[in-house]
Design an enzyme around this catalytic site. Structure first.
Site, mmCIF file in Angstrom:
data_model
loop_
_atom_site.group_PDB
_atom_site.id
_atom_site.type_symbol
_atom_site.label_atom_id
_atom_site.label_comp_id
_atom_site.label_asym_id
_atom_site.label_seq_id
_atom_site.Cartn_x
_atom_site.Cartn_y
_atom_site.Cartn_z
ATOM 1 N N VAL A 72 1.151 -0.747 -0.115
ATOM 2 C CA VAL A 72 0.076 0.020 0.249
ATOM 3 C C VAL A 72 0.989 1.407 -0.078
ATOM 4 O O VAL A 72 1.707 1.305 0.356
ATOM 5 C CB VAL A 72 -0.569 -0.406 1.078
ATOM 6 C CG1 VAL A 72 -1.480 1.443 1.569
ATOM 7 C CG2 VAL A 72 -1.882 -1.303 1.377
ATOM 8 N N CYS A 73 0.620 2.681 -1.101
ATOM 9 C CA CYS A 73 1.113 4.123 -0.370
ATOM 10 C C CYS A 73 -0.176 4.549 -1.092
ATOM 11 O O CYS A 73 -1.311 4.301 -0.669
ATOM 12 C CB CYS A 73 2.202 3.138 -2.066
ATOM 13 S SG CYS A 73 1.258 3.347 -3.891
ATOM 14 N N ALA A 74 0.246 5.781 -1.616
ATOM 15 C CA ALA A 74 -0.567 6.854 -1.393
ATOM 16 C C ALA A 74 -1.671 7.135 -2.223
ATOM 17 O O ALA A 74 -2.341 7.242 -2.463
ATOM 18 C CB ALA A 74 0.748 8.599 -0.877
ATOM 19 N N GLU A 76 -0.074 4.555 -5.873
ATOM 20 C CA GLU A 76 -0.339 3.450 -6.157
ATOM 21 C C GLU A 76 1.310 3.202 -6.473
ATOM 22 O O GLU A 76 1.042 1.767 -6.942
ATOM 23 C CB GLU A 76 -1.523 2.835 -6.964
ATOM 24 C CG GLU A 76 -1.234 1.724 -7.858
ATOM 25 C CD GLU A 76 -2.355 2.327 -9.435
ATOM 26 O OE1 GLU A 76 -1.927 1.832 -10.541
ATOM 27 O OE2 GLU A 76 -3.537 2.313 -9.258
ATOM 28 N N MET A 100 -3.746 4.851 -1.058
ATOM 29 C CA MET A 100 -5.129 5.174 0.060
ATOM 30 C C MET A 100 -5.749 6.259 -0.219
ATOM 31 O O MET A 100 -6.202 6.301 0.111
ATOM 32 C CB MET A 100 -4.283 5.716 1.170
ATOM 33 C CG MET A 100 -3.221 4.923 2.481
ATOM 34 S SD MET A 100 -4.136 3.363 2.813
ATOM 35 C CE MET A 100 -4.892 3.895 4.045
#
Length: 375
Positions: A72-74, A76, A100
């Site tokens: 998971v990141c901010a 993609e 996110m």
């Protein structure tokens, strides 16, 4: 090995079903600790992606081999990069589509129950933000309460069940998320209702929602009684739907109570908050099912993902409803407050119609967890 995208809807189902999941969150440590994907049986490892630019060898011993790994990141991009490296190292891995940002905006409709005269009530769970909104339908006519800004899901859902939206309500002037209420009303020619005491500075027309209002949805009588319940805001208004459901807005939650400070009026409004919770709500039937506008933690979810509880049960279990000493109550809700929501003043200004930020700006304003509660 290959990597594949997992959608927010798929992750939401894992949360609802209390499934196991290992999440490698590659955002900055501060962002991770402030706000993350929550699940009762989720495990986490937070390693900022810039620490992995030269490879993932240093974290391999911390990556499980017996369960799926979600990166998971901010937004993609970084999670795809890390997931590809893990895949090359032999890990069964996927990444969160849209990051996110997408998690913050996902809404999952959940049926709450049937109404006496054949209608239904649905709860829309905004899992990443802790926001809850509602659709009440009867005889092909619907009302929406506390809508998020992602209005298409409500419009498409209403169409899928053959319902025409005729009324849209906000229980109060929201400070943690941008309301889609006005836009839904404009798109559907529905009546938009807002408590007048929260609307003294708004720049648009609305129907005043006041104590004693009754709105009938559909051919059969589904009365939505407006119950003036100030405290979170000066105009906060609750609804009793079908003599069975109490839509409590941001006054009462399952495991907490509303905070009175988001308009800078904590000392002035704490008495109103206590009056609403300890007197007005006490006069209601304990059999009413409380449907709040927010939840704080994933463990507040019932089986199937809904958020609800009988009012009588909350008077037993919710600490905020069991503080006999008024000074202790005042101290709880004025001195022990969590950080205020991101950009809450800008969000209030947007919901008043005073500013009109673009879509990307609205998205940035809303990023972060639910911070409407005191516990």
């Amino acid at each position: 090995m290959t990597i594949h995208a997992v959608t927010s809807k798929e992750v939401t189902k894992k949360v609802f079903n209390k499934e196991e999941l290992f999440i490698l969150d590659v955002r900055n440590e501060s962002d991770f600790h402030d706000w993350k994907i929550e699940g009762e049986n989720f495990e986490y490892l937070n390693v900022p992606y810039f620490e992995l630019l030269d490879g993932v060898e240093g974290i391999m011993e911390k990556i499980p081999s017996d369960k799926g790994v979600l990166v998971v990141c901010a937004k993609e991009g970084s999670s795809i990069m890390v997931a590809e490296m893990l895949s090359e190292a032999g890990v069964k891995v996927s990444y969160l589509a849209g990051g996110m940002k997408a998690w913050s905006e996902h809404l999952e409709p959940v049926k709450i129950g049937d109404l006496k005269d054949g209608g239904e009530i649905y709860q829309f769970v905004r899992i990443g933000k802790g926001c809850l909104s509602y659709l009440v339908v009867s005889n092909g006519v619907a009302a929406i309460i506390d809508s998020s800004r992602m209005i298409d899901i409500y419009l498409e859902f209403a169409e899928s069940i053959g319902a025409k939206i005729t009324h849209v309500f906000d229980t109060h002037l929201h400070a943690d998320h941008i309301s889609g209420g006005r836009r839904i009303a404009e798109r559907t020619n529905a009546t938009y209702w807002l408590p007048p005491k929260d609307a003294t500075e708004v720049t648009f027309d609305y129907q005043p929602l006041e104590d004693g209002n009754e709105v009938t949805i559909g051919k059969t009588a589904i009365n939505i009684h407006a119950l003036y319940s100030p405290g979170h805001t000066i105009g906060s208004t609750s609804f009793v739907v079908d003599e069975k459901f109490l839509l409590s807005g941001d006054i009462l939650f399952i495991d907490s109570i509303g905070r009175p400070d988001l308009a800078g009026m904590a000392e002035d409004w704490v008495g109103d908050l206590r009056e609403s919770l300890y007197t007005r709500y006490r006069n209601l039937s304990e059999e009413l099912i409380v449907l709040p506008a927010h939840f704080m933690m994933s463990d507040e979810l019932n089986g199937g993902g809904s958020v609800s509880e009988k009012l009588g049960t909350l008077y037993v279990k919710n600490h905020g409803l069991n503080i006999e000493d008024e000074n202790e109550f005042r101290k709880l809700v004025t001195e022990n407050l969590p950080p205020q929501p991101n950009a809450y003043q800008e969000i209030r200004q947007t919901n008043m119609g005073k500013v009109s930020p673009d879509e990307e700006k609205q998205r940035e304003m809303e990023i972060g967890p639910n911070r409407c509660a005191v516990r």
